[in-house]
Structure formats: structure tokens, C-alpha cells
Write an enzyme that holds these catalytic residues in place. Structure first.
Site: not given
Length: 324
Positions: A208, A195, A203, A239, A212
Site C-alpha cells: 500500500h 480509473d 497493491n 483509484e 499511495d
């Protein structure tokens, strides 16, 4: 007074009997797109095949002499199965049908459906085979296109749309398969759960679109670590990523987890949020199971996931290993 019966006129619309003429029947047969044929069972020779065969395949009507001509003009991949099936059904006196690719004179192939009727003699023995060949190429192409689309949709349903790796559904399916295989073989099965640390803050700081892109880069990194055919790299949610590693013992799983951390550090993706370090890092949980008959795969996943959150609590950017 005449005693001869009078002919009864046919009523309008009533079907009339066909005249008993071979020419009439031949004209009817040869005016259809279906290709009629007849094979004498004793000699295995064609007694008849319709002239439409030349239009469809290019081979002249008189070139169809024996069943060997039929067999030799069949696609090699279809030949054994179709010939074996047709012979066994004919010997048993059972009507049947078969689909196969027939060779054209110019070297191409046409999909054929052969519908076969077994004719018996007065003693019940097989006398001949009669049937029709139908061109089903368009139908087969439509079926293949439907199957292709089905496979594409199935693949899409098992793939994470953002990263292109397996999604949770795919992981769950493969986990059950590998869990059962491990139970049968006694071989170890390992998981690495990863993670990204402080990803919400990433973010918030970078947007974002950058988030991504970060997830895609991490997914590619993980694919480079777990690249055996049976390994699964999946996006577990948000994530969080998970590696399913069949036939992998605890030492090898830990080594792969360390590779993940090293490669992530080498990427050097800038983070910069106050709570995080200068680059994106991850916390990992690692576990290995030798599957017992009473164990559940979901319990194993939950136990390894718990080690991931232990790594989070322990300061992040670290690995926690599930005890044996």
C-alpha cells in the site's frame, strides 16, 4: 421651631452625585484607556481629544486640529469607505461606529474602533460629534487568526489528504457552479473520468505504500494536464480520478484524455501483476455536455462514468467517449 427641611443622609452604598466640575469629568475621561474626543460640526475642528492618543499612536494631542488630520492618519485601504460612512451617518444624525487602521507616528498601524454620538442643537441641527476611540488591535488579530484557521480547515475539508488534489466534496461543489455557468452561457462542459487498471493487484504485488505513491504521481500528472484556473482535478474515490473542464468542447476533451494516457505510459510505473501489463495503465471515459435547462449534473457524471466502465469491459487501457 425651625421650618427648614433637614438634610437626608445618604444610605450606605447609595451612589452620590458627582460635583459639577469640569476638572472631575476631564480626570475621569483621561484616566481610561478609551480616547475621548469632540469635533465641532460647523468648523470640522477638534474641540478636544484625550492625551491618551499620543500614547497609542504617537501623534501629539495638539496635532489633531481638524478632521483632515483624522482622515490623513487612516489606512488608505480603509479611508474612502470609513469616511463616507461616518459623514453620511453624521449628516443624518445617526449614532454609529466604525473600525479602521490608524497610522502611528513611526509608520505602523493600529486597529481603532470609533464610537460616535451625534449631538444636536435646540433646533435639531447637528452641533457636534463626540465619541471614543478604542484600541481593538488584539481583538482584530484574534479574529484574523480565527479566519485563517477557518480557511485552512475549509481547504482541508475540500482536499484529498493523500494526493493534495480536490476531493469529492470539492468536485461536487464546483460541478454545480460550472453546470449553472454553462447553462447560462451555452458553453460546453466536459468531463474526463480515469480509473487505474488492476489497482488492487498492484497493491497486492507492491504494497500500500507503493500504491499511495502511485496515486500521488498520477494526481500530479493530471494537474499538469488540466491546469487552467477553472479546471478541477479531483480524486473521485479509490483509484478513480475526474477532470472537470469548463469551456471545453468534445475534441479538446478527447485530446486531454489522450494526453493523460500518454503521460501515464511515460511514467512507466511497474505493475507486473499477471492480469496487467508491465506498467500501470488506466481506462478513461470522456463526455461533453451543452447544458439544457432540464439537464442534471449528476446524470451527466453517471453517463461519463458508465463510459469508463465500458472501457474496462472493452479491455482496459483505452478511452470510451459519450455519444452526443
Amino acid at each position: 421651631m425651625s421650618t427648614r427641611p433637614e438634610a437626608v443622609p445618604a444610605r450606605a452604598g447609595q451612589p452620590q452625585p458627582l460635583p459639577e466640575s469640569a476638572d472631575v469629568y476631564r480626570t475621569l475621561l483621561e484616566s481610561t484607556r478609551a480616547i475621548p474626543w469632540k469635533i465641532d460640526w460647523a468648523s470640522m475642528r477638534f474641540a478636544y481629544i484625550g492625551p491618551q492618543i499620543e500614547t497609542l499612536l504617537g501623534w501629539s494631542q495638539d496635532s489633531w486640529q481638524t478632521v483632515d488630520d483624522w482622515v490623513s492618519r487612516m489606512h488608505p485601504e480603509d479611508r474612502d469607505a470609513v469616511v463616507g460612512f461616518c459623514v453620511s451617518q453624521s449628516q443624518a444624525g445617526v449614532d454609529h461606529e466604525a473600525d479602521y487602521r490608524a497610522l502611528t507616528r513611526d509608520g505602523g498601524y493600529v486597529w481603532i474602533r470609533d464610537v460616535v454620538h451625534v449631538v444636536r442643537d435646540a433646533s435639531g441641527e447637528v452641533d457636534s460629534l463626540v465619541g471614543f476611540m478604542f484600541d481593538i488591535s488584539e481583538r482584530k488579530q484574534a479574529e484574523e487568526e480565527r479566519m485563517r484557521l477557518h480557511r485552512e480547515l475549509e481547504q482541508l475539508s475540500l482536499t484529498d489528504g493523500l494526493t493534495g488534489i480536490a476531493n469529492r466534496r470539492m468536485f461536487d461543489q464546483r460541478l454545480e457552479t460550472e453546470w449553472s455557468a454553462s447553462r447560462r452561457s451555452g458553453s460546453p462542459l466536459s468531463l474526463v473520468v480515469l480509473d487505474l487498471d488492476h489497482f488492487k493487484q498492484f497493491n497486492d504485488a507492491h504494497g500500500h505504500v507503493a500504491g499511495d505513491d502511485c496515486l500521488r504521481r498520477v494526481a500530479a500528472l493530471l494537474r499538469g494536464v488540466a491546469q487552467r484556473p477553472r479546471d478541477v482535478v479531483a480524486r473521485f474515490g479509490g483509484e478513480e480520478f475526474i477532470l472537470l473542464l469548463p469551456d471545453t468542447d468534445a475534441a479538446a476533451a478527447l485530446a486531454l484524455a489522450r494526453q493523460c494516457m500518454e503521460r501515464l505510459a511515460a511514467l512507466g510505473i511497474p505493475h507486473g501483476a499477471p492480469e496487467a501489463g508491465p506498467v500501470v495503465t488506466a481506462s478513461l471515459g470522456v463526455g461533453t455536455a451543452t447544458v439544457a435547462s432540464t439537464g442534471e449534473a449528476s446524470d451527466f457524471v453517471a453517463a461519463v462514468d458508465a463510459r469508463l466502465y465500458a472501457a474496462k469491459r472493452g479491455g482496459r487501457n483505452r478511452i470510451e467517449v459519450l455519444a452526443d
